[in-house]
Design a protein around this motif. Structure first.
Motif, PDB file in Angstrom:
ATOM      1  N   THR A  48       0.665  -1.492  -0.178  1.00  0.00           N
ATOM      2  CA  THR A  48       0.465  -0.186   0.357  1.00  0.00           C
ATOM      3  C   THR A  48       0.767   1.404  -0.381  1.00  0.00           C
ATOM      4  O   THR A  48       1.554   1.506   0.216  1.00  0.00           O
ATOM      5  CB  THR A  48      -0.743  -0.410   1.299  1.00  0.00           C
ATOM      6  N   ASP A  49      -0.030   2.755  -0.401  1.00  0.00           N
ATOM      7  CA  ASP A  49       1.042   4.123  -0.057  1.00  0.00           C
ATOM      8  C   ASP A  49       1.154   4.446   0.922  1.00  0.00           C
ATOM      9  O   ASP A  49       0.185   3.916   2.164  1.00  0.00           O
ATOM     10  CB  ASP A  49       0.890   4.423  -1.416  1.00  0.00           C
ATOM     11  N   ALA A  50       1.212   5.833   1.232  1.00  0.00           N
ATOM     12  CA  ALA A  50       1.748   6.205   2.355  1.00  0.00           C
ATOM     13  C   ALA A  50       0.378   6.812   2.862  1.00  0.00           C
ATOM     14  O   ALA A  50      -0.128   6.564   3.945  1.00  0.00           O
ATOM     15  CB  ALA A  50       2.291   8.159   1.831  1.00  0.00           C
ATOM     16  N   GLN A  51      -0.476   6.142   2.250  1.00  0.00           N
ATOM     17  CA  GLN A  51      -2.301   6.577   2.231  1.00  0.00           C
ATOM     18  C   GLN A  51      -2.575   4.919   3.150  1.00  0.00           C
ATOM     19  O   GLN A  51      -3.752   5.679   3.636  1.00  0.00           O
ATOM     20  CB  GLN A  51      -3.273   7.458   1.280  1.00  0.00           C
ATOM     21  N   GLY A  52      -2.041   3.933   2.691  1.00  0.00           N
ATOM     22  CA  GLY A  52      -2.912   3.208   2.996  1.00  0.00           C
ATOM     23  C   GLY A  52      -3.800   2.199   1.756  1.00  0.00           C
ATOM     24  O   GLY A  52      -4.629   1.366   1.876  1.00  0.00           O
ATOM     25  N   ARG A  53      -3.144   3.466   0.748  1.00  0.00           N
ATOM     26  CA  ARG A  53      -4.082   2.592  -0.319  1.00  0.00           C
ATOM     27  C   ARG A  53      -3.207   1.780  -1.418  1.00  0.00           C
ATOM     28  O   ARG A  53      -1.834   1.448  -1.442  1.00  0.00           O
ATOM     29  CB  ARG A  53      -4.273   3.546  -1.257  1.00  0.00           C
ATOM     30  N   MET A  54      -4.252   0.291  -0.928  1.00  0.00           N
ATOM     31  CA  MET A  54      -3.622  -0.712  -2.563  1.00  0.00           C
ATOM     32  C   MET A  54      -3.235   0.260  -3.649  1.00  0.00           C
ATOM     33  O   MET A  54      -3.541   0.730  -4.250  1.00  0.00           O
ATOM     34  CB  MET A  54      -4.761  -1.277  -2.653  1.00  0.00           C
ATOM     35  N   ASN A  84      -7.564   4.128   9.896  1.00  0.00           N
ATOM     36  CA  ASN A  84      -6.583   5.640  10.420  1.00  0.00           C
ATOM     37  C   ASN A  84      -6.773   6.769   9.122  1.00  0.00           C
ATOM     38  O   ASN A  84      -7.263   7.261   9.884  1.00  0.00           O
ATOM     39  CB  ASN A  84      -5.464   4.928  10.277  1.00  0.00           C
ATOM     40  N   THR A  85      -7.089   6.590   8.160  1.00  0.00           N
ATOM     41  CA  THR A  85      -6.641   7.593   7.173  1.00  0.00           C
ATOM     42  C   THR A  85      -7.899   7.962   6.324  1.00  0.00           C
ATOM     43  O   THR A  85      -8.291   8.908   6.181  1.00  0.00           O
ATOM     44  CB  THR A  85      -5.597   7.017   6.038  1.00  0.00           C
ATOM     45  N   GLY A  86      -8.718   6.937   6.239  1.00  0.00           N
ATOM     46  CA  GLY A  86      -9.854   7.495   6.216  1.00  0.00           C
ATOM     47  C   GLY A  86     -10.053   6.878   3.996  1.00  0.00           C
ATOM     48  O   GLY A  86     -10.649   7.510   3.110  1.00  0.00           O
ATOM     49  N   ALA A  87      -8.003   6.521   3.333  1.00  0.00           N
ATOM     50  CA  ALA A  87      -7.960   6.509   2.011  1.00  0.00           C
ATOM     51  C   ALA A  87      -8.823   5.726   1.339  1.00  0.00           C
ATOM     52  O   ALA A  87      -9.382   4.103   2.607  1.00  0.00           O
ATOM     53  CB  ALA A  87      -6.809   6.219   2.136  1.00  0.00           C
ATOM     54  N   PHE A  88      -9.461   5.159  -0.113  1.00  0.00           N
ATOM     55  CA  PHE A  88      -9.916   4.252  -0.421  1.00  0.00           C
ATOM     56  C   PHE A  88      -8.661   3.508  -1.345  1.00  0.00           C
ATOM     57  O   PHE A  88      -7.756   4.195  -2.081  1.00  0.00           O
ATOM     58  CB  PHE A  88     -10.937   4.903  -1.495  1.00  0.00           C
TER      59      PHE A  88
END
Ligand SMILES: Cc1ncc(COP(=O)(O)O)c(C=O)c1O
Length: 463
Positions: A204-210, A236-240
């Motif tokens: 995943t990236d810095a925001q937690g996105r796959m 945690n981040t709300g990222a999609f």
């Protein structure tokens, strides 16, 4: 005392609770042992019963000592939505009616209200209107149900009947998750017998996105039955996760895509936010919660499935004494629970009360409050907002120090103006703020931000 009198007493107790709730510290100042003593821990089970009014008055008084103002406007812990008054009222009636919502034959109203609420939900969330829907205890159970349907479907494609033959000797299933998948997906994998050791974990990236390119690589390396789990709204981040790319890739590979959207799926109701869920409609199953962002009381999760036959096959059973209908909805056929509460009533009441515009407003307002919190905090030297605030979640770090950040969280919790918790994000400590309550105002955010900054400025005593 009559049943009616007892219930009207409860109305008084509820009003008294609401009256005190916002004045008291959000988290109670009591120790576990004090609470145990108050509830009479250690005393033997009473031989003789007690008058109902006394029991209820005593219960309200004692429980009050350890209640957390989670329905209040300044509770920002985990992802916990408050309860809309209309939903609380519908929930009270649900208890009074005490319907076993398993079968149409046991409660026609529970069955039909679910049918209507289910169709409104699919419309609201922009999902296929032909999808099947089950009302479960929470998103964790919704994930379990979705993965059980997925397991049925992908093994059936491979010529295996998992409900009859179990997993012994079954074709292996590839399980692909993002590194940031919610822990309940892991629980669900345990429960469907697939385990967690063989998960193919996508970076995943810095925001937690796959990372979509990594998912494509992983998918290409898979042969045979495959299930992909993507996330709409990181805890945690709300990222999609990039759902459009994941959805297209999963379709091309013939894999089942399950979307865990405990709170994030609700972004679909807003024109400002719906780009985040774009592609979700390509999935095969979706899990979400009513008790988070729709603000209905616990417990209420929702599983939706684009393949009703797989969903039903994974969940349903039959027995001679059951009166199953071939025309009407038997709610137990879509959930792991057999007997259960009529959860459709609260969802129906919340949706009917809010309307599409009210749900949109609830979601957009929460996100605006989250941005307000981030803006108020980031002005302070030493305060860093770790995530892009794309939804209702804010991650905050203080003085670039784990110990200091944890200290601030503890001091905020002790102060009592608001409550929020901590987490570890990409190896560093952070404060988590989740705005998920219909009643949180700009003033609540100001007061809470002030409390957080007071805690951050407080002199730290060196032992
Ligand atoms: C992304 C995600 N999935 C699943 C869950 C589990 O939901 P529940 O606690 O309703 O079972 C959560 C809870 O926060 C979540 O954030």
């Amino acid at each position: 005392m009559s049943q009616e009198k007892l219930l009207s007493k409860v109305v008084d107790l509820a009003s008294a609770y609401y009256g005190r709730r916002d004045a008291a510290p959000v988290f109670p100042r009591i120790t576990p042992d004090q609470l145990r003593r108050a509830f009479g821990a250690g005393s033997p089970m009473p031989e003789q019963g007690q008058d109902a009014e006394e029991v209820i008055a005593g219960l309200a008084e004692t429980a009050q000592l350890g209640l957390v103002a989670q329905t209040g406007p300044r509770y920002f812990g985990f992802v916990i939505g408050g309860s809309l008054p209309v939903a609380t009222a519908a929930d009270w009636l649900t208890s009074v009616w005490d319907q076993n919502a398993g079968l149409y034959a046991s409660s026609p109203a529970s069955s039909v209200v679910e049918e209507v609420a289910a169709s409104w939900l699919l419309e609201l969330l922009g999902l296929p209107r032909t999808a099947s829907v089950g009302f479960v205890t929470g998103c964790g159970t919704a994930n379990f149900t979705g993965l059980a349907a997925a397991r049925h479907y992908v093994l059936r494609q491979a010529g295996w009947d998992v409900e009859l033959d179990g997993l012994n000797g079954a074709p292996p299933i590839n399980i692909i998750l993002g590194q940031e998948a919610h822990v309940t997906v892991h629980t669900a994998l345990r429960m469907v017998g697939l385990g967690t050791r063989s998960i193919k974990s996508v970076p995943t990236d810095a925001q937690g996105r796959m990372v979509a390119a990594e998912l494509l690589k992983t998918l290409r390396s898979c042969k045979g039955p495959t299930i992909v789990v993507a996330q709409a709204g990181n805890v945690n981040t709300g990222a999609f996760d990039p759902l459009q790319e994941i959805g297209s890739a999963a379709r091309e590979a013939g894999a089942w895509l399950h979307v865990d959207g405990a709170f994030g799926l609700w972004a679909a109701v807003s024109d400002q936010l719906k780009h985040l869920t774009s592609g979700a409609e390509l999935a095969d199953s979706w899990a979400t919660d009513g008790h988070k962002w729709l603000n209905v009381p616990y417990d209420c999760g929702i599983i939706m499935c684009a393949h009703p036959e797989a969903h039903r096959a994974a969940m349903t059973v039959t027995a001679a004494y059951l009166v199953q209908s071939d025309k009407e909805r038997d709610p137990f056929e879509w959930t792991p629970e057999f007997s259960r509460r009529g959860r459709g009533f609260t969802v129906y009441a919340a949706l009917k009360h809010l309307g599409r515009s009210g749900v949109r407003d609830l979601i957009e307002r929460s996100c605006a409050r989250a941005r307000q919190m981030a803006d108020l905090l980031r002005r302070e030297p030493g305060v860093e907002i770790l995530n892009d605030v794309v939804l209702n979640q804010v991650l905050v770090r203080f003085n670039n120090s784990d110990d200091f950040t944890r200290g601030v969280i503890e001091r905020v919790q002790q102060d009592g103006t608001c409550w929020l918790g901590g987490t570890t994000w990409h190896k560093v400590a952070a404060m988590r703020v989740s705005v998920s309550n219909w009643s949180t105002t700009e003033r609540d955010i100001e007061l809470s931000a002030q409390a957080i900054l007071r805690a951050a400025r407080a002199p730290v005593t060196v032992p």
